[in-house]
Design a protein around this motif. Structure first.
Motif, PDB file in Angstrom:
ATOM      1  N   ARG A  19       0.830  -1.207   0.000  1.00  0.00           N
ATOM      2  CA  ARG A  19       0.000   0.000   0.000  1.00  0.00           C
ATOM      3  C   ARG A  19       0.858   1.249   0.000  1.00  0.00           C
ATOM      4  O   ARG A  19       1.842   1.325   0.714  1.00  0.00           O
ATOM      5  N   ARG A  20       0.485   2.198  -0.810  1.00  0.00           N
ATOM      6  CA  ARG A  20       1.119   3.510  -0.756  1.00  0.00           C
ATOM      7  C   ARG A  20       0.192   4.546  -1.375  1.00  0.00           C
ATOM      8  O   ARG A  20      -0.730   4.203  -2.112  1.00  0.00           O
ATOM      9  N   HIS A  54      -5.497   7.426  -2.252  1.00  0.00           N
ATOM     10  CA  HIS A  54      -4.740   8.549  -1.690  1.00  0.00           C
ATOM     11  C   HIS A  54      -5.709   9.411  -0.887  1.00  0.00           C
ATOM     12  O   HIS A  54      -6.615  10.034  -1.437  1.00  0.00           O
ATOM     13  N   VAL A 102     -11.978  13.308   5.403  1.00  0.00           N
ATOM     14  CA  VAL A 102     -11.011  13.225   4.303  1.00  0.00           C
ATOM     15  C   VAL A 102     -11.735  12.978   2.975  1.00  0.00           C
ATOM     16  O   VAL A 102     -12.853  12.451   2.963  1.00  0.00           O
ATOM     17  N   ARG A 110      10.348   6.095   0.980  1.00  0.00           N
ATOM     18  CA  ARG A 110       9.284   6.261   1.995  1.00  0.00           C
ATOM     19  C   ARG A 110       9.922   6.039   3.357  1.00  0.00           C
ATOM     20  O   ARG A 110      10.589   5.030   3.573  1.00  0.00           O
TER      21      ARG A 110
END
Ligand SMILES: Cc1cc2nc3c(=O)[nH]c(=O)nc-3n(C[C@H](O)[C@H](O)[C@H](O)COP(=O)(O)O)c2cc1C
Length: 192
Positions: free
Chosen positions: A18-19, A129, A153, A178
């Motif tokens: 995940r990113r 994101h 969000v 990261r």
């Protein structure tokens, strides 16, 4: 506090993968995958099992609602999030349903649900994101958000795209290592 880019312990593969990328492919998210994302959120834990999360989503084909969501974003986010085929606003219901008293865990629980959703998305090959950079007043007005709810969000979701298509500053951020604080800086086996 010390940071490092190394994953120090074996992790679930989905956590490792995940990113928060900013590059999206020009490909819609299938309706069953959208449902799977919210199903993951549905099964998150919450205080008193209150499930104080609410989501407003729109696919790019739903031009009017998608544009409303996009227009809540601050410029620095809108500039890349406008390529995302799916936009989702995550809201917390502020009071308990049972007694209408303030639910101090509402945002905490919403965060847990969003984490579940994000990992499910990763498993499905999607990138999520999250963005706190949006205008709350615009959101309230454009999406008729009642005082009982708080927008927390906005998430840009889609299949990963070509990083080379991003503006230079975002391209650099995608390529940067990261980093995370090392465990010693936030885990204690003693009192403060
Ligand atoms: C609550 C929250 C708000 C965030 N707001 C923004 C934002 O407004 N714009 C942005 O580009 N990224 C935003 N992010 C993404 C973070 O910058 C990102 O998660 C962090 O840098 C770690 O990177 P990673 O998710 O790829 O591990 C936000 C993330 C969270 C959880």
């Amino acid at each position: 506090m010390k940071k490092s880019s190394t994953i120090e312990q074996p992790l679930l593969e989905v956590i490792e993968r995940r990113r928060s990328s900013r590059a999206y492919a020009d490909k819609p998210v299938e309706p069953e995958k959208i449902k799977a994302l919210f199903e993951a959120a549905r099964w998150a834990p919450s205080s008193s099992n209150e499930q104080p999360w609410v989501y407003i989503y729109a696919t790019k084909e739903q031009t009017e609602l998608w544009s409303k969501l996009l227009n809540t974003l601050l410029e620095g986010n809108r500039i890349w999030a406008n390529k995302a085929p799916l936009l989702v606003m995550a809201l917390a219901r502020k009071n308990f349903l049972a007694n209408e008293k303030p639910n101090g865990s509402a945002r905490y629980d919403l965060g847990a649900a969003n984490a579940f959703l994000s990992l499910q998305a990763t498993e499905l090959g999607l990138n999520v994101h999250q963005m706190g950079g949006f205008n709350r007043e615009t959101a309230k007005a454009e999406l008729n958000i009642p005082d009982t709810h708080e927008a927390v969000v906005v998430m840009a979701i889609g299949y990963p795209g070509d990083v080379e298509m991003l503006a230079e500053n975002f391209k650099l951020r995608e390529a940067a290592p990261r980093e995370r604080y090392v465990q010693d800086s936030f885990v204690m086996n003693q009192s403060f």
